[in-house]
Design a protein around this motif. Structure first.
Motif, PDB file in Angstrom:
ATOM      1  N   LYS A 134       0.847  -1.184   0.000  1.00 58.28           N
ATOM      2  CA  LYS A 134       0.000   0.000   0.000  1.00 58.28           C
ATOM      3  C   LYS A 134       0.888   1.241   0.000  1.00 58.28           C
ATOM      4  O   LYS A 134       1.993   1.223   0.546  1.00 58.28           O
ATOM      5  CB  LYS A 134      -0.907   0.022   1.240  1.00 58.28           C
ATOM      6  N   LYS A 136       1.175   4.996   1.254  1.00 60.64           N
ATOM      7  CA  LYS A 136       0.622   5.970   2.177  1.00 60.64           C
ATOM      8  C   LYS A 136       0.405   7.295   1.461  1.00 60.64           C
ATOM      9  O   LYS A 136       1.221   7.723   0.642  1.00 60.64           O
ATOM     10  CB  LYS A 136       1.571   6.169   3.361  1.00 60.64           C
ATOM     11  N   GLU A 258       1.353  -7.348   4.772  1.00 57.11           N
ATOM     12  CA  GLU A 258       1.149  -6.047   4.149  1.00 57.11           C
ATOM     13  C   GLU A 258       2.325  -5.136   4.457  1.00 57.11           C
ATOM     14  O   GLU A 258       2.945  -5.229   5.515  1.00 57.11           O
ATOM     15  CB  GLU A 258      -0.153  -5.395   4.637  1.00 57.11           C
ATOM     16  N   THR A 260       3.354  -0.912   3.904  1.00 56.76           N
ATOM     17  CA  THR A 260       2.912   0.417   3.494  1.00 56.76           C
ATOM     18  C   THR A 260       4.114   1.303   3.225  1.00 56.76           C
ATOM     19  O   THR A 260       4.936   1.542   4.118  1.00 56.76           O
ATOM     20  CB  THR A 260       2.037   1.070   4.582  1.00 56.76           C
TER      21      THR A 260
END
Length: 375
Positions: A134, A136, A258, A260
């Motif tokens: 992901k 940010k 995950e 980020t």
């Protein structure tokens, strides 16, 4: 993932040709309409411009290196050391700037990077791990580029862009006989360094006869009939890949995690270290005979590691073992600049000085020792 030959690169080559005679494409098999070098460069720029972009495509790229290095130590599949010798394949699917899949299969496992809009996955079958990445909000993704080569760096488009951008005024550019690459008719641009101190004899860039997308790049060392390094498509199709190629569901039993971008302190620290190294880097000379000089000591590699696309550190890649192996074939040298060890391959000469410098360039030993005297 940088594809395509930028317009600036085409402009550089066009400028390198100056106002001299325009060389027409040599006719031959396969038959293609005649194009001058300037026309081909303009065609390649248009085919990869920001407005049009590279057409949707998929295929298999093979990279082969025969640099004349001694036998290299075995390392993990994610290590860039593996790319310094032998042949390696990368499978590509390109549906647009936000639909990309790159797969690097090895004998026992495979790694994949899948980009589908704002969804990014990294899959490593070797350790059965799937990482969802992901970004940010407000993060500068460019600061998180990996410190090691990624599979997308092994594309003909990427390598062609780098070579063409560095051609400048020191290069003779011509068009030679047409070629067949991955079953497609292609034009061939030939770049020849004018400076005799370069170890590069010539670089051949094959452009697809229909789309003008770079299909193959071959780098020939002086005195060699076969390319010392080449990257090119062995199979390519210019049609939109099926949507299923850009979807990914972690297999049953896979470890899912995950990451980020923007929250990874380790990556931030690594970026800061890379910036410090870049600040210590300088170059001597220009064009094909440019030599990179940076602070370096062998002990710096004893704890060296490489970072995988999922942010994890790859302990299996041991640059220190590579250095020890290569230094066995090094030649002790000295001069007014000091002393050190010289390593020469078909395309690259490196000098590790006793005063803590590493000089690297595609130049003769005489040129690199001369550069060592410039502090």
């Amino acid at each position: 993932m940088r594809w395509g030959v930028p317009i600036a690169a085409a402009a550089v080559i066009a400028g390198a040709m100056g106002a001299g005679p325009v060389i027409a494409a040599v006719s031959g098999e396969p038959t293609l309409p005649e194009r001058t070098a300037q026309q081909l460069l303009a065609d390649a720029a248009a085919a990869t411009s920001e407005r049009d972009g590279i057409p949707p495509m998929s295929g298999t790229v093979q990279q082969t290196a025969s640099l004349g290095l001694p036998a290299l130590p075995q390392t993990g599949s994610a290590s860039p050391i593996n790319l310094l010798s032998g042949s390696h394949e990368v499978k590509l699917w390109y549906g647009g700037v936000n639909k990309i899949r790159v797969a690097m299969p090895t004998q026992f496992d495979e790694t994949n990077v899948i980009v589908n809009g704002d969804q990014v996955w990294y899959w490593d079958s070797g350790d059965n791990t799937a990482t969802k990445v992901k970004v940010k909000s407000g993060t500068d993704v460019g600061r998180h580029q990996l410190p090691t080569p990624s599979p997308s760096d092994m594309t003909p488009q990427k390598m062609a862009a780098d070579l063409l951008a560095g051609a400048e005024k020191d290069t003779a550019v011509r068009v030679t006989n047409n070629a067949q690459v991955a079953g497609r008719a292609a034009y061939q641009l030939v770049l020849t360094p004018k400076d005799e101190s370069s170890l590069v004899q010539e670089v051949r860039v094959a452009l697809d006869g229909e789309t003008y997308v770079p299909l193959q790049v071959q780098v020939y060392a002086k005195g060699s009939a076969e390319p010392a390094f080449q990257v090119g498509f062995t199979q390519v199709t210019f049609t939109p890949p099926a949507a299923e190629n850009f979807t990914f569901t972690p297999p049953a039993g896979a470890k899912v995690q995950e990451q980020t971008l923007g929250d990874d302190k380790a990556a931030e620290q690594h970026a800061e270290h890379a910036q410090e190294t870049a600040q210590g880097l300088k170059t001597v000379g220009e064009g094909w005979t440019r030599v990179a000089v940076l602070p370096f000591k062998p002990e710096d590699l004893t704890k060296a590691r490489t970072q995988q696309p999922d942010g994890q550190w790859n302990e299996g890649a041991d640059p220190g073992a590579l250095l020890d192996n290569v230094l066995k074939s090094a030649t002790p040298v000295s001069g007014t600049w000091g002393s050190g060890k010289l390593i020469k391959t078909k395309l690259v000469t490196a000098l590790l000085t006793d005063d803590g410098r590493l000089l690297v360039g595609a130049v003769t030993p005489e040129e690199i020792t001369k550069a060592a005297g410039i502090k």
